[in-house]
Design a protein around this motif. Structure first.
Motif, PDB file in Angstrom:
ATOM      1  N   ILE A 205      50.239  42.417  39.465  1.00  0.00           N
ATOM      2  CA  ILE A 205      49.984  43.408  40.693  1.00  0.00           C
ATOM      3  C   ILE A 205      50.302  42.768  41.954  1.00  0.00           C
ATOM      4  O   ILE A 205      50.082  41.830  42.421  1.00  0.00           O
ATOM      5  CB  ILE A 205      48.467  43.924  40.496  1.00  0.00           C
ATOM      6  N   TYR A 206      51.002  43.787  42.697  1.00  0.00           N
ATOM      7  CA  TYR A 206      51.497  43.415  44.060  1.00  0.00           C
ATOM      8  C   TYR A 206      52.768  42.511  44.052  1.00  0.00           C
ATOM      9  O   TYR A 206      53.228  42.084  45.193  1.00  0.00           O
ATOM     10  CB  TYR A 206      50.629  42.928  44.900  1.00  0.00           C
ATOM     11  N   GLU A 207      53.153  42.306  42.817  1.00  0.00           N
ATOM     12  CA  GLU A 207      54.439  41.164  42.873  1.00  0.00           C
ATOM     13  C   GLU A 207      55.776  42.319  42.705  1.00  0.00           C
ATOM     14  O   GLU A 207      56.729  41.573  42.569  1.00  0.00           O
ATOM     15  CB  GLU A 207      54.191  40.116  42.004  1.00  0.00           C
ATOM     16  N   ASP A 247      43.850  37.938  41.673  1.00  0.00           N
ATOM     17  CA  ASP A 247      43.693  37.224  43.219  1.00  0.00           C
ATOM     18  C   ASP A 247      44.506  38.060  43.982  1.00  0.00           C
ATOM     19  O   ASP A 247      43.946  38.218  45.293  1.00  0.00           O
ATOM     20  CB  ASP A 247      44.284  35.854  43.183  1.00  0.00           C
ATOM     21  N   ASN A 248      45.337  38.787  43.687  1.00  0.00           N
ATOM     22  CA  ASN A 248      46.160  39.612  44.809  1.00  0.00           C
ATOM     23  C   ASN A 248      45.259  40.859  45.144  1.00  0.00           C
ATOM     24  O   ASN A 248      45.290  41.207  46.143  1.00  0.00           O
ATOM     25  CB  ASN A 248      47.314  40.229  44.154  1.00  0.00           C
ATOM     26  N   LEU A 249      44.390  41.495  44.167  1.00  0.00           N
ATOM     27  CA  LEU A 249      43.433  42.624  44.426  1.00  0.00           C
ATOM     28  C   LEU A 249      42.355  41.967  45.259  1.00  0.00           C
ATOM     29  O   LEU A 249      41.920  42.817  46.132  1.00  0.00           O
ATOM     30  CB  LEU A 249      43.030  42.958  43.267  1.00  0.00           C
ATOM     31  N   LYS A 250      41.742  40.763  45.166  1.00  0.00           N
ATOM     32  CA  LYS A 250      40.762  40.233  45.995  1.00  0.00           C
ATOM     33  C   LYS A 250      41.456  40.067  47.380  1.00  0.00           C
ATOM     34  O   LYS A 250      40.465  40.268  48.305  1.00  0.00           O
ATOM     35  CB  LYS A 250      40.197  38.700  45.097  1.00  0.00           C
ATOM     36  N   ALA A 251      42.380  39.413  47.573  1.00  0.00           N
ATOM     37  CA  ALA A 251      42.857  39.046  48.772  1.00  0.00           C
ATOM     38  C   ALA A 251      43.079  40.268  49.650  1.00  0.00           C
ATOM     39  O   ALA A 251      43.062  40.294  51.023  1.00  0.00           O
ATOM     40  CB  ALA A 251      44.564  38.504  48.691  1.00  0.00           C
ATOM     41  N   ARG A 252      43.317  41.569  49.127  1.00  0.00           N
ATOM     42  CA  ARG A 252      43.477  42.625  50.055  1.00  0.00           C
ATOM     43  C   ARG A 252      42.294  43.475  49.994  1.00  0.00           C
ATOM     44  O   ARG A 252      42.134  44.676  50.338  1.00  0.00           O
ATOM     45  CB  ARG A 252      44.535  43.636  49.119  1.00  0.00           C
TER      46      ARG A 252
END
Length: 256
Positions: A205-207, A247-252
């Motif tokens: 996700i987000y990559e 991690d990408n969902l958490k970071a956003r």
């Protein structure tokens, strides 16, 4: 997003034994996943009760399934009982049977059977879910199959497990389809889409290239209940891939 789920097909190679399942579910909890969606008709070889016990022990809840449509249709009462044991009301299939021989007539027959069993289980508090791939975006006899499913599946007794990657792979607009199916998507598959070496590929996700900010905003607006990450094929260890997605969902700010 209060909860994040994983379609367990992503880690299928790590679910061979009850001990594998227990260890894998514990890893998922550590990574921030609290829900799972199964991809099995025998509860990973251990039966519904043992599977439920491992879920309870590890803290992973089951939000839905991908199950054999033949068994759902032929052994409906037993299938409902198994899902009741495991603790989910979303009884689902991973795709339409007979895709290689798909015609508009065969789709019509499928929809009739799907609605028939969906209405039966709906009386007992269950819902029959349909997961799309890209095949449904083909036209047969001038009719796009995804349109036919949207127009003809029972809007009360069924729901869609809309898969973001496969909608895009079929040439559809993900957000437009989410809006078209508003109120009918209880489970949303979060799966990114990228081009690698000139070919379509799955991505964390987000990559990839899907507009997930727009997807997640729309998901909240239309009442999606379960957000489920899936990556059919990972470039390496699938636990590394699902960590990146979480991690990408958490970071956003979408996941605590």
């Amino acid at each position: 997003m209060e909860k994040l789920g994983l379609q367990l097909f992503t880690i299928r190679d790590f679910l061979k034994t009850p001990e594998d399942v227990k260890n894998s579910f514990s890893k998922l909890i550590e990574l921030g996943y609290t829900e799972g969606q199964t991809a099995t008709s025998d509860w990973y070889g251990m039966g519904a009760e043992k599977f439920r016990d491992i879920c309870r022990e590890t803290g992973l809840s089951i939000c839905g399934t991908h199950y054999s449509f033949d068994r759902i249709y032929d052994a409906t009462d037993e299938v409902m009982k198994e899902h009741e044991i495991v603790g989910t009301t979303n009884i689902g299939i991973g795709g339409m049977p007979g895709l290689s021989e798909m015609t508009l007539e065969s789709v019509k027959v499928f929809v009739e059977k799907f609605n028939e069993v969906a209405r039966k289980i709906h009386k007992h508090g269950f819902k029959l879910t349909y997961h799309n791939h890209h095949w449904e975006f083909a036209k047969h006899s001038g009719v796009r199959i995804m349109d036919y499913l949207a127009d003809n599946l029972d809007k009360d007794a069924t729901s869609f497990v809309l898969d973001t990657h496969w909608v895009q792979a079929g040439g559809g607009d993900v957000i437009d389809w989410m809006k078209k199916l508003a109120g009918r998507i209880d489970i949303l598959h979060l799966k990114d889409y990228k081009i690698e070496n000139g070919e379509r590929a799955f991505a964390e996700i987000y990559e990839g290239n899907i507009n997930f900010d727009g997807v997640l905003k729309t998901a909240e607006e239309i009442g999606v209940k379960h957000y489920v990450v899936e990556e059919d094929t990972c470039p390496g260890d699938p636990f590394d891939s699902i960590r990146i997605s979480a991690d990408n969902l958490k970071a956003r700010g979408y996941l605590k």
